[in-house]
Every structure is written in structure tokens, then in C-alpha cells.
Design an enzyme around this catalytic site. Structure first.
Site, short mmCIF file in Angstrom:
data_model
loop_
_atom_site.label_atom_id
_atom_site.label_comp_id
_atom_site.label_asym_id
_atom_site.label_seq_id
_atom_site.Cartn_x
_atom_site.Cartn_y
_atom_site.Cartn_z
N ASP A 30 -3.45 4.60 -2.08
CA ASP A 30 -4.56 5.04 -1.24
C ASP A 30 -5.14 6.35 -1.77
O ASP A 30 -4.40 7.27 -2.13
CB ASP A 30 -4.03 5.23 0.18
CG ASP A 30 -5.13 5.42 1.18
OD1 ASP A 30 -5.97 4.52 1.31
OD2 ASP A 30 -5.15 6.48 1.85
N ASP A 61 0.85 -1.18 0.00
CA ASP A 61 0.00 0.00 0.00
C ASP A 61 0.89 1.24 0.00
O ASP A 61 1.92 1.25 0.65
CB ASP A 61 -0.86 0.00 1.28
CG ASP A 61 -2.30 0.39 1.02
OD1 ASP A 61 -2.50 1.51 0.55
OD2 ASP A 61 -3.19 -0.42 1.31
N GLU A 86 -6.81 3.55 -5.66
CA GLU A 86 -8.14 3.64 -5.05
C GLU A 86 -8.77 4.93 -5.57
O GLU A 86 -8.38 6.03 -5.18
CB GLU A 86 -8.03 3.68 -3.53
CG GLU A 86 -9.40 3.66 -2.87
CD GLU A 86 -9.39 4.13 -1.41
OE1 GLU A 86 -10.38 3.86 -0.72
OE2 GLU A 86 -8.42 4.75 -0.97
N HIS A 125 -11.40 -3.55 3.12
CA HIS A 125 -11.35 -3.22 4.54
C HIS A 125 -12.19 -1.99 4.90
O HIS A 125 -12.18 -1.57 6.05
CB HIS A 125 -9.89 -2.99 4.95
CG HIS A 125 -9.29 -1.82 4.24
ND1 HIS A 125 -9.05 -1.82 2.88
CD2 HIS A 125 -8.95 -0.59 4.67
CE1 HIS A 125 -8.57 -0.64 2.52
NE2 HIS A 125 -8.49 0.12 3.59
N ASP A 126 -12.86 -1.41 3.91
CA ASP A 126 -13.71 -0.24 4.18
C ASP A 126 -15.19 -0.54 3.99
O ASP A 126 -16.03 0.33 4.23
CB ASP A 126 -13.34 0.91 3.21
CG ASP A 126 -11.93 1.44 3.43
OD1 ASP A 126 -11.46 1.44 4.59
OD2 ASP A 126 -11.29 1.85 2.44
C1 GLC Z 1 -8.62 4.88 2.09
C2 GLC Z 1 -8.41 3.62 2.89
C3 GLC Z 1 -9.09 3.81 4.22
C4 GLC Z 1 -8.45 4.98 4.92
C5 GLC Z 1 -8.52 6.23 4.07
C6 GLC Z 1 -7.63 7.31 4.59
O1 GLC Z 1 -9.94 5.07 1.76
O2 GLC Z 1 -8.88 2.52 2.19
O3 GLC Z 1 -9.01 2.66 5.01
O4 GLC Z 1 -9.11 5.21 6.15
O5 GLC Z 1 -8.08 5.97 2.75
O6 GLC Z 1 -6.29 6.96 4.39
#
Ligand code: GLC
Length: 563
Positions: free
Chosen positions: A230, A128, A298, A360-361
Site C-alpha cells: 500500500d 496486502d 502501489e 478499489h480506489d
Molecule cells: C491506498 C489504498 C486506499 C487507502 C489508502 C490509505 O491508496 O489503495 O484504499 O485508502 O492507501 O491506506
């Protein structure tokens, strides 16, 4: 050339010449790079395998489970969520050192061991990368906030209050409240798109890009195969920091609800066009390495055209922007089919698609879809055209877990009741031992509770059961690997009755049909040709001959090889 062969030739593996020759003989040259034909498995490191007994997973734990991933399950790559030093305000998405390992997860040498062990098994390793923000405890930010004339002041986004003392603009944090935090020492606000403990880096400062790219080189030089980026679309904001306009009446965020944050259209606080130059530079950096390295961003953008720009005009930015459309689509045949068709239509020429159903979200898919449809979902994910990502634990159907308020960990959930993500981050369940094999014997508690059914829902139990969800995942992954039509074939949607979604995958005349029932009633699907069932989500049909039509039981998915 296959990654396995390249690694052997580069001597990453200790094998001798015979291994190299046999690898060359068995692996035909492919026009598809590894990241197009692989299946990615996401590991949330806190929750995969604890080896120290502190109730939190670690890197040696992941290494100890590589045989499961490579051989038992049969995925091709792992993406590990952040394991860097961090105060853990957002469980590692608040990085205080981009080039080290948090002691809770192990050491750099543990990481190197993991990498070697993964590569030896033919698994690619994706890490990541969190470029939008660091932790407020990162030495860069500690310096930046120390005085207005500190050389690192401009590494973050600092602004004066408005003349009336109010916030610099109306931007909000995704995790609730304003996106600005006032700093008494220097009398200015700093920007944080997430928690105040996650200050946004200023990517318009070339020194920031330089330092962040050095961090990327650090992991590339160690041998990682790729990066998951991210909130990639967030790193460039409007340079004038203009207010976001209010969302029109009735406007709905197509993704997860963010409360008050959804009252505004987020046109100025993310995705400013100069973001694309950063990703072109980033891609050039990746492309300067051999064997080929990979990136997936992402990108939460609902409009397909804007989403597709992250591939780059000449496919020179991200290898893929993550496609979250199926995570947020009503689970109905026509809706799911429409999202796939939209994606196929939106892809720039030559761009490669991808699919994801959970991470994970997001709420666990076993809970979103229910037991039978979770099986249909597995078949969909592993048979569509594009690289799938499987979230750890989904292969055994770990459900969303209700976490009592006093045990809640996620800061988002504590700010905004109901938004907490702990329920999809509970420990992996391996066997029938007291903590389901996640933590060693004698551990008092795991960082989040196991599911109530952990004694029955675990890898060991499901491996013994040919009808289990895990057995289905294994069969699907095995079949996908053996079928070029599924790995790389074209996609064509078929005419179906209501409640059914079916498509054909075709590679050089080898045709596979996937027919998925989303309904509780039996249905019939025309295939146009005879064929043979190779796999069903409901066991017992393998080998069945079908003559032009296939009968689907309620909530059944089948794969048919056409004659
Ligand atoms: C992304 C991650 C999430 C995190 C956010 C801030 O959306 O997937 O888990 O809290 O970024 O870094």
C-alpha cells in the site's frame, strides 16, 4: 521450475510421486517466473462473497469461489485487499494487528484453508501490506501516544507545534485537511498522510522496520506468494520535514483529483531517496524464501523515470511498481498507445511491465469507457506485454454505482464530496437470487447496495451467454494462456489510421496482432501479412481469414494470428 511442480516437490500438496512426475512432464522449464506470466485478480474482501449473512464478504466466501476464479474465469493469482484486525476507519487500510484476521472476515485458520485450497488449484495468493501507517488503535500507537518517553514514542512521527502554536509544516492529508493531529496528552502533533486514525509509522527507526518485517515473515511462513504494498512510495519523507512548495499555476495532478491537496507539489512528504534501501532490504527478505515470492507496490508517481526507480538499480527492489498510467489516460487510441510506448521506454533493462485499468480506489471501467469500449479495454489489458491485474466484477461489467449520501461509507467521500470510492466497491453479483448470490438467503442488507441491474448483470446469466462480457474475458484469458506470444512475446506498435491502436506480439516467430478500434466509425488496419482472426470483441469472426489488412467494425478489437 513451475510453481505447481515446486509445491508438489515441497509437499504443500498431498499428492504422491505420480502427480509429481506428471507435473514435470507437462510443464516445461520456463525462463519467466510465475508472476510474469500470471493474471492477477484483485478481491476486495468485503465485497466478494458473504457466508455469514452480515452483508459483508469474508475469507470462507473467497474460498468458496476459487473454482470460479481458477477454472471458470481462468486467472492465475489473487490479490486480497486487507483482511486484518482493524477499526475499519478506512475499511482495513487502518491495521490494528498485522498478524491476524479480523473476526468479521474469519480466522487465521480460515486463511490457511483459503491458501491450501488456492494452491491446490494452482492459484497464487498475494496479500496486502500496509507499511506507511497503522491504525491509531494498534497497540504500538496506543503506547506511542501514552507519553513522550514511552519506548515506542519514536515509532511514529511526533513533532512540537511551531513556537506560535501552529502546525509543524504545511503537509496535507490525502483525505482532506492537515496531515497533523494534535494530541492533548503529550502536547505534540503526529503525522498522518491519510486519516487521523491512520498515524504514519517512522521507518527511520530500525525497530519499526524490524517489527514490520516480522509481520512479513509471519505471512511468508504461512505460505503466501506475494505482497501488494500500500502507498509504497510514501514510507520515507524528508527527514527535515520541510514545507512542500506550492504547485505552479495551471499544474494538474495526472492522477485522481484530491482537491486542496493538489495545490502543493508533494516533493517532501513522500519518496525520500532512502526509501530504496528499505525496499532492497524487503526484497532480500522475500528472496530468502523459496519458491519465489513476489511484490508489487502501489506507486502513484507520474514521472516515468522516478517511477521506474522502484524496480531498483539492479532490479533488487520491487518486482513491479504498479503502472496506473492507463487508469488516468483519456480513452483515445493515440493517448493509450503513447502511455504504452512511454512505459516500454521507461523500463530498466530486464524489468517486467504491468497494467491495471481499475481497482478499489478508481471509477469502474464499465462506466469510464461504456459497454463496447469496456470490451476493447478487456482485450487491451489481457494482450499487452506485462502482467495484468483484473479488478473483481470488471469481468461482468459492474458499473460505478451511485450511493445515496446516507448510505455512503468511505471516509474520503464524507470529507470531500465526490471523492468517495464506495461506487466501485459494491458486492460481486453471482446469480439471480435476491441478493445476487453475494449473501446467503435471509440476509437483510448488503454493506453497500447491489447495482440496479443485478438480476441481469451477474455471473450466472453471463455464463449462459456466449456474447457476454464474461464470455469474452474467459476467451481472452484462455487464449492468453495458450499463446506464448501474448504471455511473454515482444511488443511492437504498428502504423494505424486515426482512432485505431494496433501492436504485434512476437515470440520465436509466432506472431499475434492485436488491433483495437476506439472510434465509432469503421476502419481498416494494415497487417503486412495474411492471418486468421482468433478472437473479436464482437462475436462471430473467429476463424476469418484476413489477407494483409483487417476491417474493424466501430469499437471492435480483434486478435489475429499471422501466418
Ligand atoms: C491506498 C489504498 C486506499 C487507502 C489508502 C490509505 O491508496 O489503495 O484504499 O485508502 O492507501 O491506506
Amino acid at each position: 521450475m513451475s510453481m505447481h511442480v515446486v509445491r508438489l516437490l515441497q509437499g504443500r500438496n498431498q499428492s504422491g510421486t505420480n502427480d509429481i512426475l506428471s507435473a514435470l512432464a507437462c510443464c516445461p522449464m520456463s525462463e519467466h517466473p510465475w508472476w510474469q506470466t500470471t493474471v492477477i485478480y484483485q478481491i476486495y474482501p468485503r465485497s466478494f462473497q458473504d457466508t455469514t449473512g452480515n452483508g459483508i464478504g469474508d475469507l470462507p466466501g473467497i474460498t468458496s469461489r476459487l473454482d470460479y476464479l481458477a477454472d471458470t474465469l481462468g486467472v492465475g493469482a489473487i490479490w486480497i485487499s486487507p483482511f486484518y484486525p482493524s477499526p475499519m476507519a478506512d475499511f482495513g487500510y487502518d491495521v490494528s494487528d498485522y498478524t491476524d484476521v479480523h473476526p468479521m472476515f474469519g480466522t487465521l485458520s480460515d486463511f490457511d484453508d483459503l491458501l491450501v485450497a488456492a494452491h491446490r488449484r494452482g492459484l497464487e495468493v498475494i496479500v496486502d501490506w500496509v507499511p506507511n501507517h497503522s491504525s491509531d488503535e494498534h497497540p504500538w500507537f496506543v503506547e506511542s501516544r501514552s507519553s513522550r518517553d514511552n519506548p515506542k514514542r519514536d515509532w511514529y512521527v511526533w513533532r512540537d507545534p511551531k513556537p506560535d502554536g501552529s502546525l509543524p509544516n504545511n503537509w496535507l492529508s490525502s483525505f482532506g485537511g492537515p496531515a497533523w493531529e494534535y494530541d492533548d496528552t503529550t502536547g505534540q502533533y503526529y503525522l498522518h498522510s491519510f486519516l487521523a486514525k491512520q498515524p504514519d509509522l517512522n521507518w527511520r527507526n530500525p525497530e519499526v522496520q524490524g517489527a514490520m518485517f516480522d509481520g512479513i515473515r509471519f505471512w511468508l511462513d504461512r505460505g503466501v506468494d506475494g505482497f501488494r504494498i500500500d502507498v509504497a512510495h510514501l514510507i520515507m519523507k524528508d527527514p527535515e520535514l520541510r514545507d512542500n512548495p506550492p504547485a505552479p499555476e495551471g499544474w494538474q495532478n495526472r492522477f485522481k483529483s484530491h482537491g486542496e491537496y493538489d495545490s502543493w507539489l508533494h516533493v517532501h512528504d513522500k519518496g525520500h531517496p532512502d526509501i530504496h534501501q528499505v525496499f532492497r532490504d524487503f526484497r532480500a527478505l522475500l528472496d530468502s524464501y523459496q519458491p519465489e515470492r513476489y511484490s508489487v507496490g502501489e506507486i502513484h508517481i507520474a514521472e516515468w523515470d522516478a517511477w521506474a526507480t522502484y524496480y531498483g538499480e539492479d532490479l533488487d527492489e520491487l518486482h513491479m511498481p504498479y503502472n496506473f498510467s492507463l487508469v488516468h489516460t483519456p480513452w483515445k487510441a493515440d493517448e493509450v498507445a503513447a502511455r504504452v510506448d512511454e512505459l516500454e521506454a521507461a523500463l530498466p533493462a530486464g524489468a517486467w511491465p504491468n497494467y491495471v485499468l481499475g481497482n478499489h480506489d478508481e471509477t469502474r471501467l464499465a462506466t469510464r469507457f461504456g459497454e463496447q469500449q469496456a470490451r476493447v479495454a478487456a482485450m487491451l489489458l489481457l494482450t499487452l506485454r506485462g502482467t495484468p491485474t483484473v479488478y473483481y466484477g470488471d469481468e461482468i461489467g459492474i458499473p460505478q454505482t451511485d450511493i445515496p449520501p446516507e448510505q455512503q461509507q468511505d471516509p474520503w467521500g464524507r470529507n470531500l464530496p465526490g471523492a468517495g470510492r464506495d461506487g466501485c466497491r459494491t458486492p460481486m453479483q453471482w446469480d439471480r437470487s435476491p441478493l445476487a448470490g453475494f449473501s446467503p438467503a435471509g440476509t437483510t442488507a448488503t454493506w453497500l447496495p447491489l447495482t440496479a441491474d443485478s438480476q441481469d448483470r451477474n455471473v450466472a446469466v453471463q455464463l449462459d451467454d456466449p456474447a457476454s462480457l464474461l464470455s469474452l474475458y474467459r476467451a481472452l484469458l484462455g487464449y492468453r494462456k495458450s499463446s506464448r506470444a501474448l504471455e511473454v512475446g515482444d511488443y511492437r506498435r504498428l502504423e494505424t489510421p486515426d482512432g485505431v491502436y494496433a501492436y504485434e506480439r512476437n515470440h520465436n516467430g509466432s506472431r499475434v496482432v492485436v488491433a483495437l478500434s476506439f472510434t465509432e466509425t469503421p476502419s481498416r488496419c494494415d497487417l503486412g501479412r495474411a492471418g486468421k482472426v482468433t478472437l473479436s470483441t464482437i462475436p462471430g469472426r473467429t476463424g476469418e481469414e484476413v489477407a494483409g489488412t483487417v476491417e474493424l467494425r466501430p469499437s471492435e478489437g480483434v486478435i489475429i494470428e499471422l501466418d
